[in-house]
Design a protein around this motif. Structure first.
Motif, short mmCIF file in Angstrom:
data_model
loop_
_atom_site.label_atom_id
_atom_site.label_comp_id
_atom_site.label_asym_id
_atom_site.label_seq_id
_atom_site.Cartn_x
_atom_site.Cartn_y
_atom_site.Cartn_z
N UNK A 10 38.73 36.60 42.88
CA UNK A 10 40.07 36.13 43.00
C UNK A 10 40.49 35.01 42.03
N UNK A 11 39.29 34.23 41.59
CA UNK A 11 39.50 33.03 40.87
C UNK A 11 40.19 33.26 39.38
N UNK A 12 41.30 32.88 38.98
CA UNK A 12 41.86 33.54 37.53
C UNK A 12 41.03 32.49 36.77
N UNK A 13 40.88 32.81 35.49
CA UNK A 13 40.11 31.88 34.38
C UNK A 13 41.16 30.84 34.03
N UNK A 14 42.32 31.05 34.21
CA UNK A 14 43.30 29.91 33.82
C UNK A 14 42.98 28.68 34.72
N UNK A 15 42.56 28.61 35.77
CA UNK A 15 42.29 27.57 36.38
C UNK A 15 41.15 26.65 36.32
N UNK A 16 40.17 27.41 35.52
CA UNK A 16 38.82 26.48 35.34
C UNK A 16 39.18 25.42 34.18
N UNK A 60 38.88 22.45 38.61
CA UNK A 60 39.92 23.26 38.63
C UNK A 60 41.36 22.64 38.36
N UNK A 61 42.11 23.41 37.84
CA UNK A 61 43.54 22.71 37.63
C UNK A 61 44.21 22.92 38.81
N UNK A 62 45.30 21.87 39.39
CA UNK A 62 46.07 22.40 40.60
C UNK A 62 46.79 23.46 40.43
N UNK A 63 47.16 24.02 41.57
CA UNK A 63 48.10 25.01 41.62
C UNK A 63 49.42 24.95 40.98
N UNK A 83 53.53 30.05 35.85
CA UNK A 83 53.65 31.38 36.22
C UNK A 83 53.84 32.55 35.36
N UNK A 84 53.37 33.65 35.62
CA UNK A 84 53.43 34.62 34.59
C UNK A 84 55.20 35.23 34.52
N UNK A 85 55.93 34.85 35.44
CA UNK A 85 57.20 35.21 35.38
C UNK A 85 57.97 34.69 34.25
#
Length: 308
Positions: free
Chosen positions: A106-112, A169-172, A177-179
């Protein structure tokens, strides 16, 4: 993969979840080996530094006249004092407090953001191994909060071979967002069966094992080869750093070493189970004293240095 000597422990604390307490230490898992181009005066080979310059007048100003401001609207700032900044620093708890376990996929690479190796200390090998094997068996990773160098981080505790890795991780709200992008809908298939077959065949032909040593910074390698060649040819120049005056107390520089010492003493008195406070979004504290100075310097719009 580059190897180094003995690894220095950067942080000591404990992993906690439920009633489990695992004493651990953090070790650097990554290095930054880019080329460092220093500014030099070509006439004298003297080092060139930064100046604190008033952007409107163009005049240099004393650091005692500098305050920290946060822009909240275009051209409008709020001044934050050193005492106010110190008051909102997150309190050091010396714990990697796991708050949730999630499926590892579930962990997207973009947050690492930044990895650290986690090693057991104080004879905690057994419980360390237990957590590692439990994570592997369940295919999960732990989401935790941790305070490092006065800054609170969200982090993922991930099993990797024999080690547990703490990846900051980066914070949420720091990942876009992809939108905001115009992307073809997931699952849409515009390609023909023949095109898909050829693409998958090409991917299989180019596939291989993950070997990080196969991928190197070629720019840095070429520059350092040139440096070595010129040095051997006697083209080196001697640069003498001028002696610096002892720094005077300044309102815009915070003694983070003293803050850390006070935080550690407070943490020792109150115990390691105190919950970490979330850092307000408006408070942006530097990680170290050196970084604070560098940040203050680089905001004075020095000429940009770009590699040729």
């Amino acid at each position: 993969m580059a190897t180094t000597g003995s690894s220095r422990t950067l942080w000591k604390g404990a992993i906690t979840f439920g009633l489990v307490h695992i004493p651990v230490g953090l070790h650097t898992a990554a290095t930054a080996d880019g080329v460092d181009f220093d500014w030099l005066d070509k006439r004298t080979m003297d080092p060139v530094g930064y100046k604190r310059v008033n952007k409107r007048t163009g005049k240099e100003i004393a650091k005692d006249h500098i305050v920290k401001g946060v822009e909240y609207e275009d051209g409008k700032y709020v001044i934050i004092s050193p005492d106010e900044i110190e008051a909102v620093f997150p309190k050091t708890t010396q714990t990697i407090a796991i708050e949730r376990f999630i499926d590892a996929n579930e962990m997207p690479f973009t947050f690492l953001e930044r990895p650290y190796f986690v090693a057991p200390v104080n004879k905690s090998d057994k419980v360390y191994t237990l957590l590692r094997e439990a994570l592997l068996a369940t295919g999960t990773i732990g989401l935790a909060r941790v305070v490092i160098a006065t800054k609170q981080h969200l982090a993922a505790l991930v099993p990797s071979g024999a080690a547990l890795v703490l990846n900051l991780l980066r914070w949420g709200d720091e990942v876009k967002a992809l939108d905001t992008l115009k992307l073809p809908p997931a699952g849409r298939k515009n390609e023909s069966a023949a095109e898909l077959k050829m693409a998958t065949q090409l991917i299989k032909e180019m596939s291989g094992p993950w070997k990080p040593e196969d991928f190197k910074d070629e720019f840095r390698r070429q520059v350092m080869k040139l440096v070595e060649k010129k040095a051997k040819a006697g083209e080196g120049q001697t640069v003498v750093e001028p002696e610096e005056e002892a720094p005077s107390p300044s309102a815009d520089i915070i003694d983070l070493t003293a803050l850390l010492q006070r935080s550690l003493k407070a943490g020792a008195k109150s115990g390691s189970k105190a919950p970490a406070k979330k850092k307000p979004a408006s408070a942006k504290a530097p990680a170290t004293k050196a970084v604070a100075r560098k940040t203050a310097a680089t905001k004075k719009t020095p000429p940009q240095r770009k590699a040729a």
